[in-house]
Design an enzyme around this catalytic site. Structure first.
Site, short mmCIF file in Angstrom:
data_model
loop_
_atom_site.label_atom_id
_atom_site.label_comp_id
_atom_site.label_asym_id
_atom_site.label_seq_id
_atom_site.Cartn_x
_atom_site.Cartn_y
_atom_site.Cartn_z
N GLU A 102 4.87 -0.50 16.55
CA GLU A 102 3.79 -0.54 15.55
C GLU A 102 2.89 0.68 15.58
OE1 GLU A 102 4.70 -3.08 17.45
OE2 GLU A 102 4.88 -4.89 16.24
N GLU B 247 8.81 -9.84 18.61
CA GLU B 247 7.84 -10.93 18.74
C GLU B 247 8.48 -12.28 18.44
OE1 GLU B 247 5.11 -8.72 16.11
OE2 GLU B 247 3.54 -9.18 17.55
N GLY C 164 7.87 -7.28 14.75
CA GLY C 164 7.92 -8.74 14.53
C GLY C 164 9.23 -9.36 14.99
N ALA D 282 8.17 -6.73 10.83
CA ALA D 282 7.55 -7.21 9.60
C ALA D 282 7.91 -6.24 8.49
CB ALA D 282 6.04 -7.26 9.78
N1 COA Z 1 10.34 -3.22 6.84
C1 COA Z 1 10.87 -2.97 5.62
N2 COA Z 1 12.07 -2.38 5.45
C2 COA Z 1 12.74 -2.04 6.56
C3 COA Z 1 12.24 -2.27 7.86
C4 COA Z 1 10.98 -2.89 7.97
N3 COA Z 1 10.43 -3.17 9.15
N4 COA Z 1 13.13 -1.79 8.76
C5 COA Z 1 14.17 -1.29 8.05
N5 COA Z 1 13.94 -1.45 6.73
C6 COA Z 1 14.80 -1.06 5.60
C7 COA Z 1 14.80 0.45 5.37
O1 COA Z 1 13.68 0.84 4.60
C8 COA Z 1 16.12 0.62 4.65
O2 COA Z 1 15.94 0.20 3.31
P1 COA Z 1 16.58 1.10 2.07
O3 COA Z 1 18.06 1.11 2.37
O4 COA Z 1 16.23 0.30 0.86
O5 COA Z 1 15.96 2.44 2.17
C9 COA Z 1 17.02 -0.39 5.31
O6 COA Z 1 16.16 -1.35 5.92
C10 COA Z 1 17.89 0.21 6.42
O7 COA Z 1 17.05 0.86 7.35
P2 COA Z 1 17.24 2.39 7.81
O8 COA Z 1 15.93 2.90 8.29
O9 COA Z 1 17.91 3.17 6.73
O10 COA Z 1 18.26 2.22 9.03
P3 COA Z 1 18.46 3.20 10.26
O11 COA Z 1 19.70 2.74 10.94
O12 COA Z 1 18.38 4.63 9.84
O13 COA Z 1 17.20 2.93 11.23
C11 COA Z 1 15.60 1.52 12.39
C12 COA Z 1 17.02 1.67 11.83
C13 COA Z 1 15.43 0.10 12.87
C14 COA Z 1 15.40 2.52 13.55
C15 COA Z 1 14.58 1.86 11.26
O14 COA Z 1 14.92 1.08 10.10
C16 COA Z 1 13.14 1.55 11.61
O15 COA Z 1 12.52 2.29 12.35
N6 COA Z 1 12.57 0.44 11.04
C17 COA Z 1 11.21 0.08 11.19
C18 COA Z 1 10.96 -0.53 12.55
C19 COA Z 1 9.48 -0.82 12.72
O16 COA Z 1 8.64 0.04 12.72
N7 COA Z 1 9.16 -2.13 12.88
C20 COA Z 1 7.84 -2.58 13.09
C21 COA Z 1 7.19 -2.92 11.80
S1 COA Z 1 5.52 -3.45 12.05
#
Ligand code: COA
Length: 258
Positions: A134, A114, A111, A65
């Protein structure tokens, strides 16, 4: 037509691609609303026999999400977000009358995991990663993850993944029964379409009743065995069943969709 989705229907398969690759296809309000509309449209479209959901770009299926929408929410706002998403998208997919397959091309987190689990089948590319992280945010899954992950892989492993927030790779996801098939990134969509071919060759009403009967196993307000009897009986009222049985007796291939 859609801001955050690409939709293409060909050879009975509607492919919905979540298209926010710069945000790893995170599910913001717009994506949830558009997914809801695209699912409704696919279910209503007689040219669609099955739906594939995938993510744009090489990195992510859906990274969860959209976290940027969370800080403005209070207790009731959080509950409303989860309920709306479950009603508009996740439960709708799970209870759909047509088969849905997730083609998981990369990160399927929160999400995203999910969404894949709400689909009836899952095909993963080798680089796919699954997780419910989460708890890293002081949250729990809200789009059905606590229930569907437990159903798919069992309580012990589901609790481990949801309490640690750890990611697993596609191979482990296959071992746990979280995905049906693992393939290369290039072969992901071809393999998904191939998996659907034998399903599309069957009677669509029978396929829909298989989904409904299996879902009844998990519905607390239904007796699954009674539901199976009811749905089995309903098959006998369909032209599809007459065609299937007649074709068998006449030693020819059934033509369910002509
Ligand atoms: N919501 C909003 N934005 C998100 C996102 C999310 N769930 N997951 C990634 N993004 C965005 C990042 O903020 C970044 O945006 P920016 O370039 O404007 O700063 C872009 O997507 C790229 O992500 P980034 O974190 O730079 O990539 P990465 O390769 O370093 O890491 C992940 C990848 C998936 C490990 C990391 O993005 C992450 O942990 N995301 C969240 C996962 C999460 O907690 N999901 C559950 C949400 S309830």
């Amino acid at each position: 037509m859609y801001q955050s989705l690409l939709v293409n229907t060909e050879d009975l398969i509607c492919t919905i691609t979540i298209n926010r690759p710069d945000k790893l296809n995170a599910l913001n309000r717009t994506v949830i609303e558009e997914l809801s509309q695209a699912v409704d449209a696919a279910l209503a479209d007689p040219a669609t026999g099955a739906v594939v959901i995938t993510g744009a770009g090489p990195k992510a299926f859906v990274a969860g999400a959209d976290i940027s929408e969370f800080l403005s929410l209070d207790t009731s706002g959080g509950a409303a977000l989860a309920q709306k998403g479950q009603d508009m998208v996740f439960s709708k997919i799970e209870n759909a009358s047509k088969p849905f397959v997730a083609a998981v091309n990369g990160f399927a987190l929160g999400g995203g995991c999910e969404l894949a689990m709400a689909c009836h089948l899952r095909v993963a590319a080798e680089q796919a990663r699954f997780g419910q992280p989460e708890v890293n945010l002081g949250l729990i899954p809200g789009y059905g993850g606590t229930q569907r992950l437990t159903q798919l892989i069992g309580k012990g492993k589901a609790l481990e993944l949801m309490m640690t927030g750890n990611m697993i790779d596609a191979g482990e996801a296959k071992q746990l029964g979280l995905v049906n098939q693992v393939t290369t990134a290039e072969n992901l969509l071809p393999a998904t379409y191939t998996l659907l071919q034998p399903i599309l060759a069957k009677g669509p009403q029978a396929i829909s009743k298989v989904i409904a009967a299996v879902n009844a196993y998990y519905a607390t307000d239904k007796d699954g065995f009674a539901e199976e009897v009811r749905l089995f009986g309903e098959c006998f009222g369909t032209a599809e069943m007459k065609e299937g049985v007649t074709a068998f007796l006449e030693k020819r291939k059934a033509a369910f969709r002509s």
